[in-house]
Structures are given as structure tokens and as C-alpha cells.
Design a protein around this motif. Structure first.
Motif, PDB file in Angstrom:
ATOM      1  N   THR A  35      10.560  17.197 -27.952  1.00 42.20           N
ATOM      2  CA  THR A  35       9.436  16.509 -27.304  1.00 42.20           C
ATOM      3  C   THR A  35       8.525  17.454 -26.528  1.00 42.20           C
ATOM      4  O   THR A  35       7.347  17.155 -26.339  1.00 42.20           O
ATOM      5  CB  THR A  35       9.956  15.419 -26.347  1.00 42.20           C
ATOM      6  N   ARG A  36       9.064  18.594 -26.070  1.00 41.70           N
ATOM      7  CA  ARG A  36       8.269  19.569 -25.322  1.00 41.70           C
ATOM      8  C   ARG A  36       8.577  20.971 -25.830  1.00 41.70           C
ATOM      9  O   ARG A  36       9.308  21.729 -25.200  1.00 41.70           O
ATOM     10  CB  ARG A  36       8.563  19.461 -23.823  1.00 41.70           C
ATOM     11  N   PRO A  37       7.997  21.333 -26.972  1.00 38.89           N
ATOM     12  CA  PRO A  37       8.334  22.619 -27.598  1.00 38.89           C
ATOM     13  C   PRO A  37       7.825  23.835 -26.833  1.00 38.89           C
ATOM     14  O   PRO A  37       8.297  24.939 -27.058  1.00 38.89           O
ATOM     15  CB  PRO A  37       7.662  22.520 -28.976  1.00 38.89           C
ATOM     16  N   LYS A  38       6.886  23.640 -25.919  1.00 36.65           N
ATOM     17  CA  LYS A  38       6.333  24.774 -25.168  1.00 36.65           C
ATOM     18  C   LYS A  38       6.297  24.449 -23.675  1.00 36.65           C
ATOM     19  O   LYS A  38       5.275  24.625 -23.009  1.00 36.65           O
ATOM     20  CB  LYS A  38       4.933  25.120 -25.671  1.00 36.65           C
ATOM     21  N   SER A  39       7.403  23.993 -23.147  1.00 36.33           N
ATOM     22  CA  SER A  39       7.456  23.676 -21.719  1.00 36.33           C
ATOM     23  C   SER A  39       7.366  24.950 -20.892  1.00 36.33           C
ATOM     24  O   SER A  39       7.904  25.990 -21.262  1.00 36.33           O
ATOM     25  CB  SER A  39       8.750  22.926 -21.384  1.00 36.33           C
ATOM     26  N   THR A  40       6.686  24.857 -19.770  1.00 38.42           N
ATOM     27  CA  THR A  40       6.451  26.015 -18.924  1.00 38.42           C
ATOM     28  C   THR A  40       7.486  26.096 -17.805  1.00 38.42           C
ATOM     29  O   THR A  40       8.221  25.145 -17.535  1.00 38.42           O
ATOM     30  CB  THR A  40       5.040  25.965 -18.311  1.00 38.42           C
ATOM     31  N   PHE A  41       7.501  27.254 -17.147  1.00 38.79           N
ATOM     32  CA  PHE A  41       8.415  27.460 -16.035  1.00 38.79           C
ATOM     33  C   PHE A  41       8.095  26.507 -14.892  1.00 38.79           C
ATOM     34  O   PHE A  41       8.990  25.967 -14.243  1.00 38.79           O
ATOM     35  CB  PHE A  41       8.310  28.917 -15.571  1.00 38.79           C
ATOM     36  N   ALA A  42       6.801  26.292 -14.642  1.00 37.44           N
ATOM     37  CA  ALA A  42       6.394  25.386 -13.562  1.00 37.44           C
ATOM     38  C   ALA A  42       6.823  23.951 -13.852  1.00 37.44           C
ATOM     39  O   ALA A  42       7.204  23.213 -12.935  1.00 37.44           O
ATOM     40  CB  ALA A  42       4.879  25.463 -13.361  1.00 37.44           C
ATOM     41  N   GLU A  43       6.749  23.529 -15.114  1.00 32.58           N
ATOM     42  CA  GLU A  43       7.187  22.178 -15.469  1.00 32.58           C
ATOM     43  C   GLU A  43       8.677  21.998 -15.211  1.00 32.58           C
ATOM     44  O   GLU A  43       9.109  20.924 -14.769  1.00 32.58           O
ATOM     45  CB  GLU A  43       6.859  21.893 -16.931  1.00 32.58           C
ATOM     46  N   HIS A  44       9.457  23.042 -15.454  1.00 28.90           N
ATOM     47  CA  HIS A  44      10.888  22.953 -15.171  1.00 28.90           C
ATOM     48  C   HIS A  44      11.148  22.924 -13.668  1.00 28.90           C
ATOM     49  O   HIS A  44      12.134  22.321 -13.221  1.00 28.90           O
ATOM     50  CB  HIS A  44      11.629  24.122 -15.820  1.00 28.90           C
ATOM     51  N   PHE A  45      10.279  23.547 -12.897  1.00 31.73           N
ATOM     52  CA  PHE A  45      10.427  23.460 -11.446  1.00 31.73           C
ATOM     53  C   PHE A  45      10.267  22.019 -10.979  1.00 31.73           C
ATOM     54  O   PHE A  45      11.105  21.499 -10.228  1.00 31.73           O
ATOM     55  CB  PHE A  45       9.388  24.354 -10.755  1.00 31.73           C
ATOM     56  N   PHE A  46       9.202  21.341 -11.418  1.00 27.32           N
ATOM     57  CA  PHE A  46       8.987  19.961 -11.002  1.00 27.32           C
ATOM     58  C   PHE A  46      10.063  19.044 -11.575  1.00 27.32           C
ATOM     59  O   PHE A  46      10.427  18.045 -10.940  1.00 27.32           O
ATOM     60  CB  PHE A  46       7.594  19.495 -11.424  1.00 27.32           C
ATOM     61  N   THR A  47      10.582  19.370 -12.749  1.00 26.69           N
ATOM     62  CA  THR A  47      11.694  18.591 -13.305  1.00 26.69           C
ATOM     63  C   THR A  47      12.906  18.653 -12.392  1.00 26.69           C
ATOM     64  O   THR A  47      13.533  17.632 -12.089  1.00 26.69           O
ATOM     65  CB  THR A  47      12.059  19.111 -14.708  1.00 26.69           C
ATOM     66  N   LYS A 105      18.270  14.441 -21.581  1.00 23.82           N
ATOM     67  CA  LYS A 105      18.215  13.799 -22.901  1.00 23.82           C
ATOM     68  C   LYS A 105      16.852  13.169 -23.145  1.00 23.82           C
ATOM     69  O   LYS A 105      16.246  13.344 -24.221  1.00 23.82           O
ATOM     70  CB  LYS A 105      19.318  12.732 -22.988  1.00 23.82           C
ATOM     71  N   TYR A 106      16.334  12.423 -22.180  1.00 20.84           N
ATOM     72  CA  TYR A 106      15.081  11.697 -22.376  1.00 20.84           C
ATOM     73  C   TYR A 106      13.846  12.530 -22.049  1.00 20.84           C
ATOM     74  O   TYR A 106      12.748  12.176 -22.459  1.00 20.84           O
ATOM     75  CB  TYR A 106      15.094  10.418 -21.544  1.00 20.84           C
ATOM     76  N   ILE A 107      14.022  13.635 -21.329  1.00 23.42           N
ATOM     77  CA  ILE A 107      12.874  14.509 -21.058  1.00 23.42           C
ATOM     78  C   ILE A 107      12.576  15.387 -22.261  1.00 23.42           C
ATOM     79  O   ILE A 107      11.422  15.535 -22.666  1.00 23.42           O
ATOM     80  CB  ILE A 107      13.138  15.380 -19.814  1.00 23.42           C
ATOM     81  N   PHE A 108      13.622  15.963 -22.866  1.00 22.67           N
ATOM     82  CA  PHE A 108      13.410  16.964 -23.911  1.00 22.67           C
ATOM     83  C   PHE A 108      13.773  16.477 -25.309  1.00 22.67           C
ATOM     84  O   PHE A 108      13.490  17.164 -26.285  1.00 22.67           O
ATOM     85  CB  PHE A 108      14.197  18.230 -23.579  1.00 22.67           C
ATOM     86  N   GLY A 109      14.406  15.321 -25.440  1.00 18.41           N
ATOM     87  CA  GLY A 109      14.553  14.694 -26.745  1.00 18.41           C
ATOM     88  C   GLY A 109      15.646  15.209 -27.643  1.00 18.41           C
ATOM     89  O   GLY A 109      15.656  14.867 -28.836  1.00 18.41           O
ATOM     90  N   PHE A 110      16.586  15.994 -27.144  1.00 18.13           N
ATOM     91  CA  PHE A 110      17.708  16.424 -27.975  1.00 18.13           C
ATOM     92  C   PHE A 110      18.709  15.278 -28.135  1.00 18.13           C
ATOM     93  O   PHE A 110      18.703  14.308 -27.367  1.00 18.13           O
ATOM     94  CB  PHE A 110      18.415  17.635 -27.350  1.00 18.13           C
ATOM     95  N   LYS A 111      19.593  15.409 -29.125  1.00 25.02           N
ATOM     96  CA  LYS A 111      20.649  14.426 -29.301  1.00 25.02           C
ATOM     97  C   LYS A 111      21.653  14.542 -28.163  1.00 25.02           C
ATOM     98  O   LYS A 111      21.712  15.554 -27.461  1.00 25.02           O
ATOM     99  CB  LYS A 111      21.344  14.633 -30.650  1.00 25.02           C
TER     100      LYS A 111
END
Length: 324
Positions: free
Chosen positions: A220-232, A277-283
Motif C-alpha cells: 500500500t505504501r511502496p515508497k514510504s518516507t522516514f518522516a511518515e514512519h515517525f508519525f506512524t 497490517k492495515y497501514i502497509f498491507g502485508f499479509k
């Protein structure tokens, strides 16, 4: 028609800011231009912040709302409640979404749907204040009290008194005793315990470092950034803190020993898996393996940092002298 209106606004703005008109009868205070409903003498609005004339609900220069008015008791009350998450960007609404649909809500925030939700860093600080008040009210032992109770153990105090004057470390010619070392550790733990939000941000920074590498290429997020992981991670920390506030008065006994969250370890692990699971869409199986990997790498990094610090201390200890 729109073109003519824009020219009219520019001419008025030029005349309004012209220094040659300062001696004329034109009043340049924006308050004197406002009529009923917060409008200027014509059909335009004058921004109280930057004095720009415009048509619309918000100033195009600074973004201040056209509905800005004088303070009233109601506005003062709403401004106070807004600090604690009771305004338009509701804290309870954000917490509710973090509990019932955390992955989808965090994903919406990362995708740009941010106005409906409370800012994550601010939310974490507010929740930590609520948690500290609740813990004190319930008589829950803090991390500092847990450490102090251990230091008050008779065998520990006896051993500390024996080595009270023994030098552990020679640092730049200064001798550091066992008692001084314990006081330093105690003060550090106490400071972190008093600044819970900063403590949690440091904790989740370990997870953020490896989560970015493990989940960077996701369905679902093939190019997530470092900043996005911070807010996650900040949202996940807020979710765990909100659940801790609910958990403590129901299941807490006041005798639990915990460092960060009073929640059981299996519940914390479940939250990590559910969110990712629901943020990044893996099984599910892939997500579980990745979460285990993140925790393992974070633990290895923590041990490496602790070992590095211990190595430095041992290096200084070689030159230490014992005072009898």
C-alpha cells in the motif's frame, strides 16, 4: 468580471499601503474598515493580521479566517478546551479511531486527511499528562519509585555503604564513587519518568529506524518516507497510551512494575501487528515476521549502545584508583 474585481483589489491595496496617503483622511487601521459581519466598507474583507483585502472565508496571504472577532468568554473557553483536544480537531474522536480502526486512520493521516484528527505529537503529550494524573490518583508506583524501592533494599544499601568511597571511574582526573554513580542513574531515570512523552518518543525511535527499512517497500505504501514512519510511531504510541489510561483503573492493582506501558506484552505485540497490517498491507504472517524482526533489531541496537557505553566505562576504570 473576476478580472475586474482582482484589479480593483490590487488598486485598493496599493492605495491602502501608499505612504503618501498617511497624512490624508484615510484611516489605515483594519478595524475601522470592518462593517457588520467582519466585512470591509465594500464587499471585501480586510485581514486583521496582515491588512490584506480579499473576498472569501480565509486570507490568501496569511490564512487567517475572515470570521476573526474580538475575544469573548465563550471564545476564551473554547481556546482553552482546544489545547486539551476538545475543539474542532477532537482528541476523543482521534482516540476512538485509533482504537477501532488504527491502521486505516493512520493511513488516512499519512495520505493527507489531517484536518479531522488531532496532531499526533501534541496528542501524545496530552495523553501523558492524563496518564500521570491518573497514576497518581490510583496510587500507581512510578518508575522512579520502583527504582527507589530497589535501592532501599537492606542488602543493596549495605553493599553500597561498603563501597561508598571506592572510586569506580577516573574521568578527566575526577573520581566517581559508587554512590555518585547511583545518584546519577537515579536522576536520569527520574527525569525520563517526569517527561513521559519524550521517553516514549525515544523508545519508538528505535522501532522507527528499523520499521522504515522493513516496511519501506510495502503493497500500500511502496515508497514510504522516514518522516511518515515517525508519525506512524507517534500515533502508535498515542494509541498504547490511550489504552493504558483505560486499562489501569480496570485491571491495575497499583503494584505492577513496568517501564513504559502498563499493558501486557502480548497486547502490545498484537497492537504492533494490527497497526502495521492495515497501514502497509502485508499479509498477517508476513506482518508478524516483520514485527518480530523489528523488535529483534531494536533490541540488538539497544544492547550494542549499552555495550558501547559499558566499554567506555571499563576503559576509564582501568586507570581508576581505590580509595580506602
Amino acid at each position: 468580471m473576476e478580472f475586474i474585481q482582482n484589479i480593483k483589489l490590487k488598486v485598493k491595496k496599493l492605495f491602502h499601503n501608499n505612504p503618501n496617503n498617511q497624512g490624508s483622511n484615510v484611516t489605515t487601521s483594519p478595524l475601522s474598515w470592518r462593517g457588520a459581519g467582519g466585512e470591509a466598507s465594500g464587499s471585501d474583507t480586510v485581514c486583521l493580521n496582515c491588512h490584506t483585502e480579499y473576498i472569501g472565508n480565509y486570507c490568501p496571504s496569511c490564512g487567517q479566517p475572515a470570521s476573526t472577532e474580538r475575544f469573548t468568554v465563550k471564545k476564551a473557553l473554547m481556546a482553552t478546551l482546544e489545547v486539551w483536544g476538545m475543539g474542532n480537531r477532537s482528541l476523543p474522536r482521534t482516540i476512538w479511531h485509533l482504537i477501532i480502526r488504527p491502521g486505516q486512520m493512520i493511513g488516512d493521516y499519512l495520505d493527507g486527511k489531517r484536518i479531522p484528527f488531532f496532531p499526533p505529537v501534541k496528542m501524545l503529550f496530552v495523553l501523558c499528562v492524563f496518564f500521570a494524573v491518573e497514576s497518581s490518583w490510583l496510587g500507581q508506583k512510578s518508575v522512579t519509585e520502583q527504582l527507589t524501592s530497589g535501592m532501599n533494599d537492606e542488602s543493596f544499601k549495605e553493599n553500597l555503604d561498603k563501597n561508598k568511597e571506592n572510586t569506580l571511574i577516573m574521568f578527566n582526573g575526577k573520581k566517581v564513587s559508587a554512590e555518585e554513580m547511583m545518584n546519577y542513574v537515579k536522576n536520569t531515570v527520574e527525569w525520563m519518568d517526569q517527561h513521559k512523552a519524550i521517553e516514549l518518543l525515544c523508545l519508538h525511535s528505535f522501532f522507527m529506524l528499523f520499521a522504515w527499512g522493513v516496511f519501506r517497500k510495502s503493497p500500500t505504501r511502496p515508497k514510504s518516507t522516514f518522516a511518515e514512519h515517525f508519525f506512524t510511531q507517534v500515533f502508535m504510541s498515542g494509541q498504547m497510551m490511550a489504552l493504558s489510561i483505560i486499562y489501569l483503573p480496570i485491571f491495575g492493582t497499583g503494584k505492577e512494575d513496568y517501564a513504559f506501558y502498563p499493558l501486557p506484552w502480548w497486547l502490545l505485540f498484537t497492537l504492533f501487528v494490527w497497526d502495521y497490517k492495515y497501514i502497509f498491507g502485508f499479509k498477517w504472517r508476513t506482518t508478524i515476521r516483520k514485527v518480530i524482526l523489528i523488535h529483534f533489531l531494536s533490541l540488538v541496537l539497544f544492547i550494542a549502545i549499552a555495550g558501547f557505553i559499558a566499554g567506555l566505562l571499563m576503559g576509564y576504570t582501568e586507570n581508576a584508583t581505590v580509595v580506602k
